[in-house]
Motif scaffolding. Structure first.
Motif, PDB file in Angstrom:
ATOM      1  N   GLY A 124      13.945  41.912   7.512  1.00  0.00           N
ATOM      2  CA  GLY A 124      13.767  41.482   6.127  1.00  0.00           C
ATOM      3  C   GLY A 124      12.323  41.408   5.702  1.00  0.00           C
ATOM      4  N   LEU A 125      11.406  41.624   6.629  1.00  0.00           N
ATOM      5  CA  LEU A 125       9.986  41.476   6.316  1.00  0.00           C
ATOM      6  C   LEU A 125       9.457  42.606   5.432  1.00  0.00           C
ATOM      7  CD1 LEU A 125       8.741  40.312   9.829  1.00  0.00           C
ATOM      8  CD2 LEU A 125       8.903  38.907   7.769  1.00  0.00           C
ATOM      9  N   LEU A 126      10.146  43.733   5.415  1.00  0.00           N
ATOM     10  CA  LEU A 126       9.707  44.842   4.573  1.00  0.00           C
ATOM     11  C   LEU A 126      10.229  44.735   3.139  1.00  0.00           C
ATOM     12  CD1 LEU A 126      10.078  47.956   6.933  1.00  0.00           C
ATOM     13  CD2 LEU A 126       7.962  46.828   6.224  1.00  0.00           C
ATOM     14  N   ASP A 127      11.117  43.797   2.870  1.00  0.00           N
ATOM     15  CA  ASP A 127      11.657  43.642   1.522  1.00  0.00           C
ATOM     16  C   ASP A 127      10.527  43.384   0.526  1.00  0.00           C
ATOM     17  OD1 ASP A 127      14.090  43.900   2.685  1.00  0.00           O
ATOM     18  OD2 ASP A 127      14.797  41.873   2.259  1.00  0.00           O
ATOM     19  N   GLY A 128      10.512  44.160  -0.540  1.00  0.00           N
ATOM     20  CA  GLY A 128       9.469  44.012  -1.555  1.00  0.00           C
ATOM     21  C   GLY A 128       8.154  44.648  -1.185  1.00  0.00           C
ATOM     22  N   ARG A 129       8.085  45.265  -0.005  1.00  0.00           N
ATOM     23  CA  ARG A 129       6.850  45.911   0.451  1.00  0.00           C
ATOM     24  C   ARG A 129       7.030  47.421   0.428  1.00  0.00           C
ATOM     25  NH1 ARG A 129       4.298  41.759   3.741  1.00  0.00           N
ATOM     26  NH2 ARG A 129       2.554  43.179   4.110  1.00  0.00           N
ATOM     27  N   VAL A 130       5.902  48.144   0.486  1.00  0.00           N
ATOM     28  CA  VAL A 130       5.930  49.599   0.540  1.00  0.00           C
ATOM     29  C   VAL A 130       5.949  50.021   2.008  1.00  0.00           C
ATOM     30  CG1 VAL A 130       4.775  51.731  -0.132  1.00  0.00           C
ATOM     31  CG2 VAL A 130       4.646  49.728  -1.616  1.00  0.00           C
ATOM     32  N   ALA A 131       6.832  50.951   2.351  1.00  0.00           N
ATOM     33  CA  ALA A 131       6.957  51.399   3.737  1.00  0.00           C
ATOM     34  C   ALA A 131       7.324  52.871   3.760  1.00  0.00           C
ATOM     35  CB  ALA A 131       8.029  50.578   4.461  1.00  0.00           C
ATOM     36  N   THR A 132       7.221  53.474   4.952  1.00  0.00           N
ATOM     37  CA  THR A 132       7.616  54.862   5.121  1.00  0.00           C
ATOM     38  C   THR A 132       8.421  55.014   6.393  1.00  0.00           C
ATOM     39  OG1 THR A 132       6.822  57.156   5.049  1.00  0.00           O
ATOM     40  CG2 THR A 132       5.557  55.612   6.407  1.00  0.00           C
ATOM     41  N   THR A 133       9.153  56.113   6.467  1.00  0.00           N
ATOM     42  CA  THR A 133       9.861  56.526   7.672  1.00  0.00           C
ATOM     43  C   THR A 133       9.930  58.047   7.615  1.00  0.00           C
ATOM     44  OG1 THR A 133      11.869  56.229   9.004  1.00  0.00           O
ATOM     45  CG2 THR A 133      12.164  56.373   6.605  1.00  0.00           C
ATOM     46  N   HIS A 134      10.633  58.670   8.533  1.00  0.00           N
ATOM     47  CA  HIS A 134      10.746  60.129   8.484  1.00  0.00           C
ATOM     48  C   HIS A 134      11.455  60.546   7.203  1.00  0.00           C
ATOM     49  CE1 HIS A 134      11.602  64.258   9.560  1.00  0.00           C
ATOM     50  NE2 HIS A 134      10.923  64.119  10.689  1.00  0.00           N
ATOM     51  N   TRP A 135      10.980  61.605   6.580  1.00  0.00           N
ATOM     52  CA  TRP A 135      11.551  62.017   5.300  1.00  0.00           C
ATOM     53  C   TRP A 135      13.021  62.397   5.401  1.00  0.00           C
ATOM     54  CZ3 TRP A 135      13.284  67.065   5.274  1.00  0.00           C
ATOM     55  CH2 TRP A 135      12.733  67.919   6.227  1.00  0.00           C
ATOM     56  N   LEU A 136      13.483  62.794   6.584  1.00  0.00           N
ATOM     57  CA  LEU A 136      14.890  63.118   6.751  1.00  0.00           C
ATOM     58  C   LEU A 136      15.797  61.903   6.576  1.00  0.00           C
ATOM     59  CD1 LEU A 136      15.056  65.587   9.784  1.00  0.00           C
ATOM     60  CD2 LEU A 136      15.794  66.034   7.444  1.00  0.00           C
ATOM     61  N   TYR A 137      15.252  60.714   6.812  1.00  0.00           N
ATOM     62  CA  TYR A 137      16.040  59.490   6.766  1.00  0.00           C
ATOM     63  C   TYR A 137      15.938  58.764   5.425  1.00  0.00           C
ATOM     64  CZ  TYR A 137      16.046  60.133  11.856  1.00  0.00           C
ATOM     65  OH  TYR A 137      16.187  60.635  13.116  1.00  0.00           O
ATOM     66  N   GLU A 138      15.322  59.414   4.442  1.00  0.00           N
ATOM     67  CA  GLU A 138      15.056  58.728   3.174  1.00  0.00           C
ATOM     68  C   GLU A 138      16.316  58.130   2.561  1.00  0.00           C
ATOM     69  OE1 GLU A 138      13.004  59.576  -1.203  1.00  0.00           O
ATOM     70  OE2 GLU A 138      13.466  61.252   0.138  1.00  0.00           O
ATOM     71  N   GLU A 139      17.351  58.934   2.388  1.00  0.00           N
ATOM     72  CA  GLU A 139      18.563  58.456   1.716  1.00  0.00           C
ATOM     73  C   GLU A 139      19.255  57.379   2.539  1.00  0.00           C
ATOM     74  OE1 GLU A 139      22.430  60.395  -0.600  1.00  0.00           O
ATOM     75  OE2 GLU A 139      20.967  61.681   0.394  1.00  0.00           O
ATOM     76  N   GLN A 140      19.323  57.563   3.843  1.00  0.00           N
ATOM     77  CA  GLN A 140      19.964  56.584   4.724  1.00  0.00           C
ATOM     78  C   GLN A 140      19.212  55.256   4.706  1.00  0.00           C
ATOM     79  OE1 GLN A 140      20.432  58.051   8.710  1.00  0.00           O
ATOM     80  NE2 GLN A 140      21.281  56.151   9.489  1.00  0.00           N
ATOM     81  N   PHE A 141      17.886  55.339   4.727  1.00  0.00           N
ATOM     82  CA  PHE A 141      17.079  54.113   4.726  1.00  0.00           C
ATOM     83  C   PHE A 141      17.231  53.373   3.402  1.00  0.00           C
ATOM     84  CE2 PHE A 141      13.354  51.475   4.300  1.00  0.00           C
ATOM     85  CZ  PHE A 141      13.092  51.019   5.586  1.00  0.00           C
ATOM     86  N   GLN A 142      17.158  54.093   2.296  1.00  0.00           N
ATOM     87  CA  GLN A 142      17.267  53.445   0.997  1.00  0.00           C
ATOM     88  C   GLN A 142      18.626  52.808   0.795  1.00  0.00           C
ATOM     89  OE1 GLN A 142      16.037  56.631  -1.725  1.00  0.00           O
ATOM     90  NE2 GLN A 142      14.069  55.615  -1.981  1.00  0.00           N
TER      91      GLN A 142
END
Length: 324
Positions: A124-142
């Motif tokens: 929960g620490l990334l909530d409201g923060r800007v972060a990145t991951t591999h572009w392939l996982y964009e939809e799954q992460f969001q």
């Protein structure tokens, strides 16, 4: 947490963690110590690397490897490495959440690489923060973490107490970023030179391929997406696209944006730029000819759009990525 000698960087060995990244980052940091340790008496700084694993389901992670076992202390930074397979499920990530939150609350920094962001986001620490991951996982992460402001164009996002890095090999960028923070730019650059890797400054969008959202369930919009793919987005007139969808223009625009997260203009630009990247990599066509081939009559406009989306002008992209 103290940054006095030694500065400890801990790497978490969760299930399916990519060991090549763990060992590679360990070697990178240990290599930096060849430059740092001789100066440690005066600077008070060098790097200690530790690996942490949860031995039983009830226990907290414990130190299972240490480059300086004779030293006391705790990590200044805990790193969640990439996953060897799919991103960690909530069930896999959950046992580490409280431990990571406590480390952060005590003043420690948390970092992730690639799919490791899924473990970090479960805290929960990334909530409201800007972060990145591999572009392939964009939809799954969001989908799993809608409160996180995801930016997969960026290879590394240093937000002070939270650092996220994109692709699986971005552990090199994260390692150099940590060296710059704790040991200074001179040692960071020396280490990068020895390893023949670029210092931090790359962006993930140099490498990512446009991957349109197709699982949104809107059949009318999906029909348009397939047509644009087949025709290489040569005709992007709003009236034409709305006609293919069978919707009124305003309804089409609203549903297209809801389904894809983009306007039709932005979506088609990304399709065209994706095709242009192939021409720049695998053909000898001039930039002006590439612009024409992908649907731009004005090469200057093409250059502007390409640089905005990719992060490099077409000529520089070709120099860096052209095959052969």
């Amino acid at each position: 947490m103290s940054t006095n000698y030694p500065i400890e960087i801990g790497l978490l060995l969760y299930p399916e963690a990519q060991l090549s990244a763990v060992l590679g980052m360990t070697d990178l940091l240990e290599l930096a110590n060849r430059f740092a340790v001789p100066q440690a008496e005066s600077t008070g700084k060098a790097i200690r690397v530790s690996h942490w694993r949860q031995e039983t389901s009830e226990a907290l992670p414990s130190r299972v490897f240490d480059t300086m076992p004779e030293k006391d202390g705790s990590p200044s930074v805990l790193v969640v490495p990439p996953s060897l397979g799919e991103p960690a499920t909530p069930e896999i990530a959950a046992p580490y959440s409280d431990w990571l939150r406590r480390h952060h609350a005590a003043g420690g920094t948390l970092a992730s690489v690639c799919a490791g962001a899924f473990v970090l986001a479960e805290t929960g620490l990334l909530d409201g923060r800007v972060a990145t991951t591999h572009w392939l996982y964009e939809e799954q992460f969001q989908s799993r973490f809608p409160k996180v402001h995801l930016d997969v164009d960026r290879l590394i996002i240093d937000d002070g107490d939270l650092i996220t890095a994109g692709g699986a090999m971005a552990w090199t960028d994260l390692g150099l970023k940590l060296l710059d923070r704790f040991l200074g730019p001179n040692i960071m650059v020396k280490t990068a030179r020895i390893l023949l890797v670029d210092p931090p400054g790359r962006e993930q969008r140099f490498y990512s391929v446009f991957s349109p959202k197709l699982l949104h369930g809107d059949a009318a919009i999906l029909k348009v997406q397939h047509w644009l793919q087949e025709t290489e987005a040569k005709d992007i007139a709003l009236g034409k696209l709305a006609s293919i969808s069978g919707l009124q223009e305003r309804t089409f625009q609203r549903r297209f944006h809801k389904a894809t997260g983009m306007t039709t203009s932005e979506y088609c630009q990304r399709l065209r730029v994706g095709r242009a990247r192939e021409f720049l990599q695998f053909s000898r066509l001039s930039v002006e000819s590439v612009a024409w081939e992908v649907g731009y009559q004005d090469p200057a406009s093409f250059r502007k759009v390409f640089a905005r989306i990719v992060g490099l002008p077409p000529g520089e992209y070709r120099q860096r990525f052209a095959a052969g």
